[in-house]
Design an enzyme around this catalytic site. Structure first.
Site, PDB file in Angstrom:
ATOM      1  N   ASP A 161       5.425   1.320   1.358  1.00  0.00           N
ATOM      2  CA  ASP A 161       6.325   1.854   0.330  1.00  0.00           C
ATOM      3  C   ASP A 161       7.766   1.498   0.298  1.00  0.00           C
ATOM      4  OD1 ASP A 161       6.781   4.039  -1.937  1.00  0.00           O
ATOM      5  OD2 ASP A 161       7.964   4.922  -0.422  1.00  0.00           O
ATOM      6  N   ARG A 168      10.475  -3.084  -6.244  1.00  0.00           N
ATOM      7  CA  ARG A 168      10.344  -2.450  -7.641  1.00  0.00           C
ATOM      8  C   ARG A 168      11.783  -2.265  -8.198  1.00  0.00           C
ATOM      9  NH1 ARG A 168       7.541   2.900  -6.546  1.00  0.00           N
ATOM     10  NH2 ARG A 168       8.099   3.155  -8.649  1.00  0.00           N
TER      11      ARG A 168
HETATM   12  N1  URA Z   1      10.229   8.776  -5.649  1.00  0.00           N
HETATM   13  C1  URA Z   1       9.670   8.016  -4.797  1.00  0.00           C
HETATM   14  O1  URA Z   1       9.267   8.537  -3.637  1.00  0.00           O
HETATM   15  N2  URA Z   1       9.025   6.937  -5.375  1.00  0.00           N
HETATM   16  C2  URA Z   1       9.282   6.457  -6.604  1.00  0.00           C
HETATM   17  O2  URA Z   1       8.525   5.517  -6.890  1.00  0.00           O
HETATM   18  C3  URA Z   1      10.071   7.097  -7.413  1.00  0.00           C
HETATM   19  C4  URA Z   1      10.684   8.368  -6.866  1.00  0.00           C
END
Ligand code: URA
Length: 431
Positions: A161, A168
């Protein structure tokens, strides 16, 4: 398996299999898929969307890219919550002690501020000595002993992530519902709780400004959690105005302490007791939702929630003098902002109020910025309040930085007019 085939499959709008999603996440984290191919995949996802099944596979693959906390040695059902981000959102600081005082095991990993929204970790760091970095072992010990711990996400949680979010951010693919939902849920699944209540913020201070979009995001997150075996609820709460009155790290801790003493603003108390009641019901501690709400509210007036908060602060190394003398959070210079006309507060551009606090030093403009933990804004009004020209509408707590600009933004963000409006605080619940 070839990454280019997965890009083409998504580009044509087809559903990827669990194996394909697992492949693209593990190979990306291992450095075998370059950023340019992952960027193309993200953009294809942005336009073609994902099924709930795909979003779940993505969340699970991201969860498994790092450490997954094992909380099974803590007796009882572990509860967690997550806010999608708002202005003045100090819910964790109040809710955690409330539910912990009634026997729930509140095991929470929090994040830092993002954009115009604040983060719980930054707020907790306004308490001198408070240690947010805890090992998994200490996290488990704290929750077992005190029923509550609020800690930072350790570096080894969901590395996929972290890497994807950074990509992203620079490829215009942040605001995609399956990507947001899987990003948030991967972290929640890795934190190990059994019951998760999502506080999905909607309105001018939230990432999702329309109810429709917020609902779609909430539904996907709830589905992902359920498919991964968690008890899930999403409460959609209004963010057309800041929650409570105070915005800024130390100021928000001050307001949280006042709330824990039974003197809190109505909206903050309502959001905390609503979320807390779902946690208590799903943890099997109280079966009736309305009774759970009343019992939670009682913890604010009988001192139990405040005691729990003091216990948590001491257990995590914080100094108690600020908790017992919360005026210590109000020591920055003060500047009053006056209404430039009479009428009612009709609307607030809440993201701009968050930006004003950020300019004072309460939030980061670049990721390495140091925060000033004592600056911020105390809004004296809510939507629907009556104002006379010249009334004090807000007090800015500052250390000179950004004052003029923050005042100007604030004046424009609080819209005064002839109509008396109100907001619906709890917009919808998905269970
Ligand atoms: N918060 C997150 O943890 N991820 C996202 O993609 C958007 C907000």
């Amino acid at each position: 398996m070839l990454m280019v085939d997965l890009i083409l499959k998504k580009r044509s709008g087809h559903e990827l299999s669990d194996e394909e999603i697992h492949f693209l996440i593990t190979e990306y984290v291992n450095g075998n898929i370059p950023d340019y191919q992952m960027s193309a995949f993200l953009m294809a996802t942005y336009f073609q969307n994902m099924t709930e099944h795909e979003a779940t596979a993505l969340a699970i693959a991201m969860r498994d890219s790092g450490k997954v906390y094992d909380l099974s040695s803590i007796k009882g059902i572990k509860v967690d919550k997550h806010s999608t981000g708002g202005v003045g959102d100090k819910v964790t600081l109040v809710l955690g002690p409330m539910v912990a005082a009634l026997g729930a095991k509140f095991a929470k990993m929090s994040g830092r501020g993002l954009g115009h929204t604040g983060g719980t970790l930054d707020k907790l760091e306004a308490i001198n000595g408070f240690k947010i970095e805890q090992s998994e072992e200490d996290f488990v010990k704290l929750v077992s002993k005190y029923n509550i711990a609020v800690v930072g996400q350790s570096d080894n949680i969901t590395p996929a992530d972290k890497k994807l979010y950074a990509l992203r951010d620079v490829t215009g693919t942040v605001d995609s519902i399956p990507l947001i939902a899987s990003s948030i849920m991967s972290k929640k699944l890795a934190s190990g709780a059994d019951v998760i209540v999502l506080d999905v913020k909607v309105g001018s201070g939230a990432f999702m400004t329309s109810l429709d979009e917020a609902e779609k995001l909430a539904e996907v997150m709830v589905k992902i959690g359920r498919l991964a075996g968690k008890k899930m609820t999403a409460v959609l709460t209004n963010m057309d105005e800041p929650l409570g009155h105070k915005i800024g790290n130390g100021l928000e801790v001050y307001e949280a302490i006042e709330t824990l003493k039974g003197n809190g603003p109505k909206d903050l108390v309502e959001v905390c007791s609503e979320i807390g009641a779902y946690q208590l019901v799903d943890a099997g501690i109280i079966t009736d939702f309305k009774k759970a709400k009343l019992k939670l509210e009682k913890t604010l007036t009988d001192g139990r929630a405040l005691n729990k908060f003091r216990e948590m602060v001491l257990a995590q190394g914080g100094k108690i003098d600020q908790i017992d003398n919360p005026e210590l959070f109000l020591t920055a210079k003060k500047h009053e902002v006056l209404a430039n006309k009479s009428g009612y507060v009709e609307k607030m551009i809440t993201s701009d109020i968050g930006t004003a606090a950020r300019l004072l030093g309460a939030g980061r403009l670049t990721k390495d910025d140091e925060l000033d933990l004592l600056v911020g804004i105390d809004l004296h009004l809510k939507i629907g309040s009556k104002v006379e020209k010249g009334d004090v509408i807000a007090t800015i707590y500052h250390n000179d930085k950004g004052l003029k600009e923050a005042e100007k933004i604030l004046q424009n963000a609080i819209i005064i007019g002839p109509s008396k409006r109100s907001v619906t605080l709890i917009e919808k619940t998905i269970r």
